[in-house]
Write a protein that holds these residues in place. Structure first.
Motif, PDB file in Angstrom:
ATOM      1  N   GLN D  14       0.817  -1.210   0.000  1.00  0.00           N
ATOM      2  CA  GLN D  14       0.000   0.000   0.000  1.00  0.00           C
ATOM      3  C   GLN D  14       0.854   1.264   0.000  1.00  0.00           C
ATOM      4  O   GLN D  14       0.501   2.241  -0.657  1.00  0.00           O
ATOM      5  CB  GLN D  14      -0.922  -0.045   1.227  1.00  0.00           C
ATOM      6  N   TRP D  17       1.995   1.875  -3.475  1.00  0.00           N
ATOM      7  CA  TRP D  17       0.893   2.334  -4.316  1.00  0.00           C
ATOM      8  C   TRP D  17       0.656   3.825  -4.117  1.00  0.00           C
ATOM      9  O   TRP D  17       0.339   4.552  -5.049  1.00  0.00           O
ATOM     10  CB  TRP D  17      -0.398   1.573  -3.983  1.00  0.00           C
ATOM     11  N   HIS D  20       3.097   5.679  -5.893  1.00  0.00           N
ATOM     12  CA  HIS D  20       2.803   5.478  -7.315  1.00  0.00           C
ATOM     13  C   HIS D  20       1.705   6.423  -7.781  1.00  0.00           C
ATOM     14  O   HIS D  20       1.712   6.899  -8.917  1.00  0.00           O
ATOM     15  CB  HIS D  20       2.344   4.015  -7.468  1.00  0.00           C
ATOM     16  N   ARG D  21       0.747   6.700  -6.890  1.00  0.00           N
ATOM     17  CA  ARG D  21      -0.440   7.450  -7.259  1.00  0.00           C
ATOM     18  C   ARG D  21      -0.295   8.946  -7.098  1.00  0.00           C
ATOM     19  O   ARG D  21      -1.127   9.702  -7.578  1.00  0.00           O
ATOM     20  CB  ARG D  21      -1.603   7.002  -6.350  1.00  0.00           C
TER      21      ARG D  21
ATOM     22  N   PRO E 255       1.769  -4.256 -10.220  1.00  0.00           N
ATOM     23  CA  PRO E 255       1.143  -3.196 -11.019  1.00  0.00           C
ATOM     24  C   PRO E 255       1.395  -3.430 -12.512  1.00  0.00           C
ATOM     25  O   PRO E 255       2.112  -4.358 -12.889  1.00  0.00           O
ATOM     26  CB  PRO E 255       1.877  -1.946 -10.547  1.00  0.00           C
ATOM     27  N   GLU E 310      -5.176   0.294  -8.973  1.00  0.00           N
ATOM     28  CA  GLU E 310      -5.269  -0.418  -7.691  1.00  0.00           C
ATOM     29  C   GLU E 310      -6.719  -0.287  -7.269  1.00  0.00           C
ATOM     30  O   GLU E 310      -7.090   0.697  -6.627  1.00  0.00           O
ATOM     31  CB  GLU E 310      -4.305   0.219  -6.686  1.00  0.00           C
TER      32      GLU E 310
END
Lengths: 358, 358, 358, 358, 358
Positions: D14, D17, D20-21, E255, E310
């Motif tokens: 998480q 992520w 990443h986001r 991913p 995600e």
């Protein structure tokens, strides 16, 4: 076919992947264009198009010269190419459409290629399952017969998928009649059974007949003490082996709708035939190499698409059959050295007697 | 339909693939355009569009001439086409959109075509499974009845999928009422049973009724000593045979959403009707053949898409049924020469007596 | 909804396919644009956009006239549209992007439509399997109850999928509250059971409760002598019936990510709102019909995409339920005329007594 | 490889992520271009193209200077770049086609990547199923052996998929020979068995041999009292474990048709080599950075596509094997503390004696 | 996250679909742009790009003014933007490529979203199957324990998928640590068992441990008289429950290849950074809002793609868990009112005594 005789008959390994991935590929591929099969196959139509373009470039001059020489007043004196010119915008619309249709066609061909390869992957998998599960067959003779028949099935299927014969081009490596006789006789150690498999070609479906023989062997094994649930598990694997064959047959029997293939070819030819009217006015003699290159690149995609539409000429079926033969050979060899397996069981028995005794 | 009567009723083989792949296809396909079914079907709308374009080209001249002749001052003297011209850019945006939508539609139609063909492939596979597994049915009579009913099912399903009748065009080869009576009577050797299958059309679902008869045969076989697990394996194959039929029915019953098909046709027509306003000013009379060709190429894609949207008119169902009949015939023939199978078992028994004795 | 009330409630047959395929469709569809549901729904936004364009076209003239009348010197005298013009190239980039996004969205919506239809196809298939396999249930009463409950399940599921009520537009044929009471009472001949099914809406999941009742019937059948393996085969079909319902629920409960839908709508609106600045300078008053047509064609795709995103308003669920009721009715009728089945078994017994005797 | 050594050997969580986001990614990614692996790999071809462009820009001036210096009259005095210029429209058609082909290729590569990852996901799942179901094996020793062999299979498969060796570039982190010896010896606590697994590399298919050993363990468990249906459930999981391995092998053995990959690379190189003739006339020296950037962005897509075409160099196989080892370790640990399980059963027995007694 | 806190935690129903479908959406969505989450997240980069564009527009004037003020002769007096201009054609090629790549990326993200949702749909389905089949467990206590553990599994899986913690943005509704303790304690009525589930987090895989507990319950049920084939049917459902969890874990752990995501972001940023050089010369100050809008629309697609890559932050996991809890609650409630079931069986017994007696 796909680019040289070797790539047809080989499976990739890590070394080849490395060559495949190296960054020099851009230069290497560019320099090897003349050796590519696609290029040599397309040489004829591309040259024809280039010649056609040259005619269009030369035409006005030739006509003017001829008229001057023969002292004929041309009926349309102010004639020039400019009056035949197509606007680039209308033409490029057609180009976009051709591109989309071409990509769609390539996509569909590739899906067939992947499906064909996956069917052979599933065939290998289920052959391995039969190999693994056959260890429950108490009768060694029947077990060996089962494994041999399964190996033979792979060769029989390969022969069915490559039943073609080249009429026009005897050097084409993708088109040859595949004769399974030698392989079937090598795999099946009982000569009578091998002959039976080979003769069954007269019934019209040798693959189905081989599967019937496999089921008969299983029925006999069942009578000889193969546990009933294991028997059915093997039957299911056999059914899946038949499924893989059925998928391959379907791919062979049904192409992408022919009208679609024809319409694509027609669109491309019309597009290329009208292209000179768009570019000759601005590019003159440079149009000739330009059209040649464009025709090679665009028709090349169609050519590749049509080659992989029938994937069994391209896929390395012979090495895949060899994989099946090797893997079933491991199971047969393991069966022969069953002493080892007994030892395995015994060692186990020695170590855990108290648990068993309990 | 797809291009000539023959391609509907045939399966591809290696010879045809070779012709399909040859590099001369570009020339051959181009020259055979006039014989293509798609071309002949689209001749009417394409000609209409060309005529419409010719009117637009001629209009200003005609109006000017008429005005001169009738000595009427035109209300808008400086009238010319230039004022009606659409900018190519706005129009080409619509063209790109039409192209994307057309490709999407073709893609979806092709997916239906593939699904229909795959369903028939699965049908063949499960019929073969029934053929193979039926060897465990001890009662020969029931075994034969089972195989015959399964063969009949294929013909009954075919009849259901091709129930249409042509009203407007009696020469259209894709539309005819398929009568399965002859085939069902040929396949089922018990006349009473054949009549029962044929009469069941009155219940509304002859396919389901045939499957019920198959299950009844299996129930009787179970009572006659078919091992219980094999019984269920066959039942599962029968269930999958029903699944293939269900997929075909679904494809027939539900088209690509009609509003989508209509919107595509409308977009294409609007695009083609406004195209002359874009190209007439620069191309003059050359626009007429240009629009004709563009209309043929673009409407052709839509036409092919709509033909394969309902794939059962195009797929070679008759040869596929013949494959099922042949393969189940192999199993029946094998059953008849059961002596051979006994010999097989016996030979086996002779060879491995010591193993059995152990 | 998709184009007229009729197409919602019908399954295609061969006749309709023929009309669907006829080559006159291009003209017919073009002429019926005003009757299309999509057109009538989009009339409002398209007209708004056309009015907006008309304002932009008229603005400079109006401003100039007003200034002249009121004798006010404009602060920017040389003002003209030309200064607000967007270059077509930048705008067409956005157009390409919108096109790709729109096609992606339509594709995803269509995939949901196909998935919903396939789930109902699977439901029909598994209902037929239950019908076929129920012949092994020795107790007629339980068999009938099972078949009735399965039929009722289809209606209960339909009611769940169409639970909506129209607030804003009472004439919208896709939005109505589906009440299954009448159908459930018709299908289930035991009134107490029918009430139980209907009342279970209070537990929050009537579908699950119906499945629980089916399983209870099966448990009772098992106790009454249904063979154990057949019992489990039916249980598996029931589980798959539940799966079909679950897929439908998932499609209803989860749309394409809302942010995506919103972003698409926003992109389209921004693209259309800025389009006049691109085409007004060259096209003048012709922009108004042009924008109206473009808006109809482009927003139409989005509209169709959003209609099929929730496919249960569009799919012919009522005829599909009728198919299930008919097919299970065939099985019930066949059960009632069980004499016939006995005769079938007897005929068989008579014909093959020697085989049995053996 | 994919961008730094770390991303190969890690699974996302998480925290990653979130990084990443985050919306700063646009700036971060832009600034880290020089550190990207793709950039460093493509530096050579991109620089070559930039140098080639610089030559084309400089050529006319150099030729003119040289001619002036050497006082040679050029054979074609009015020579200028303008005569070599390609029209942008013809070139951009090729560009669109290249773009479509590139996206198709990337799509196919990505599908292979996903398929490889899904196969490993399925492997993990079936290993967990074996772990769960092994609790029905009454013999603890066999249960432990089974779980150890399954763990070893994962490492053996990993070794098979990463059998490469780097010849040209010893620093390339994706290419190394994976030796499973250490891991196999760690997982299998019986040294004789571990050696047997390791030695079986000589048979040509160590994976298949490991599966044969697993089946032998299961056969022994069956003899020791494992219930027959549970036995077959485990066998099916083992068969699926073999399937996962087979999918991975298929991906390794069969690339996207080589002719397609080559045609794509050739198209891209031809497109980039002719691009200067399109943009040099208008852009002059600015063409050099422009071509460099374009080449990086376009060749980068091809490069990424070719990297993920063989996904096992990129996928985090080592952490995935560690997950399998951990999860099977949980089952082994649970088995060791079987007292707890007995307590679980006892507690249950104590609580519900009356129900049982009933 | 996707657009407001509410849409995360809700399932769609018919009312929401109606709002979703209404034709006013075009206006509503356009007006609500400022409230959209995507807009607020992208405000920073879009503003930065607009500021950058403003600098480029202002630069020549500022430089000229500064030079005039400081009376410095500029080294390149005739400097103007025109010399830095990029030709629109070269740039639009890059734009098309970016568009294709962006659509490909969005497609892949959406496929992951659908896969995640489908996995949860399958989870619900198999939980319902367990609920239905658990009625064959004779021991009420074990049945309740089984249903409770399955309910707890859903919450435990949810906690695993949402294990993140927000460091940078504490108001971000998608990032929070999900603690399942309260839900697990509510679902499992035996406190000792609930603690065991909660403590198992220390083993590293709480999901697997919960499944092990479920299997132990099933083993105990088998010992208490659960029929063997039903037992295995439930075990298969449990295995599929584990599969759903495994799919979710795979989506979290892997991913879309990071290099692809990075290359896409880099391409977009380079495209947007060079865009001003294309449009500033013709559009001047109008470029600033134009670039802002384009950046919002294009980066918005990338942003949405990365949000749904995600999917577990976006999917309504809490309502889905509530559905599972409700449906398993129906089964538990039905078990408690078993009198009713007895009545059901009795009523049946009363009605058909003669059939039973026969």
């Amino acid at each position: 076919l796909i680019s040289s005789g070797t790539s047809i008959s080989q499976l990739m390994d890590q070394d080849k992947w490395e060559r495949h991935r190296m960054v020099d590929r851009f230069i290497v591929e560019f320099l090897t264009i003349p050796q590519s099969t696609v290029f040599s196959r397309l040489l004829k139509p591309c040259t024809a198009l280039a010649a056609y373009t040259a005619c269009i470039v030369a035409l006005p001059t030739v006509v003017a010269l001829a008229a001057a020489k023969m002292q004929i007043a041309l009926p349309f004196p102010a004639f020039s190419m400019a009056q035949l010119v197509l606007p680039a915008s209308a033409h490029s619309l057609l180009g976009t459409l051709c591109g989309l249709v071409l990509v769609f066609r390539t996509n569909s061909s590739y899906a067939r290629f992947v499906e064909g390869r996956t069917a052979w992957g599933a065939l290998i998998r289920h052959c391995r399952d039969v190999a693994r599960l056959s260890m429950y067959i108490p009768d060694k003779r029947l077990r060996r017969r089962l494994l041999e028949l399964v190996t033979a099935y792979a060769y029989v299927l390969k022969a069915r998928l490559r039943s073609g014969r080249t009429r026009s081009d005897p050097t084409d490596p993708t088109a040859f009649k595949d004769i399974p006789d030698e392989a079937v006789r090598r795999c099946i150690t009982e000569p009578a059974l091998a002959e039976k498999v080979l003769e069954s070609v007269s019934t019209g479906n040798r693959c189905l007949y081989t599967l019937l023989l496999i089921s008969k062997t299983l029925k006999a094994s069942l009578a000889k003490g193969l546990p009933s649930d294991i028997h059915w598990n093997i039957e299911e694997s056999v059914s899946n082996i038949g499924l893989s064959g059925g998928i391959c047959e379907r791919i062979i029997a049904t192409p992408i709708p022919l009208s679609f293939t024809r319409h694509t070819a027609r669109s491309l030819v019309i597009w290329l035939l009208t292209l000179p009217f768009v570019i000759v006015p601005t590019m003159g003699w440079m149009s000739v190499p330009c059209i040649f290159t464009l025709a090679y690149l665009i028709l090349g995609i169609d050519e590749i698409g049509i080659q992989i539409e029938e994937p069994f000429a391209t896929l390395p079926l012979t090495p895949l059959c060899a994989v099946i033969e090797r893997d079933l050979g491991i199971a047969i060899a393991d069966m022969e050295t069953n002493e080892d397996a007994h030892a395995f069981a015994d060692a186990n028995a020695e170590r855990v007697p108290d648990v068993v005794a309990r």
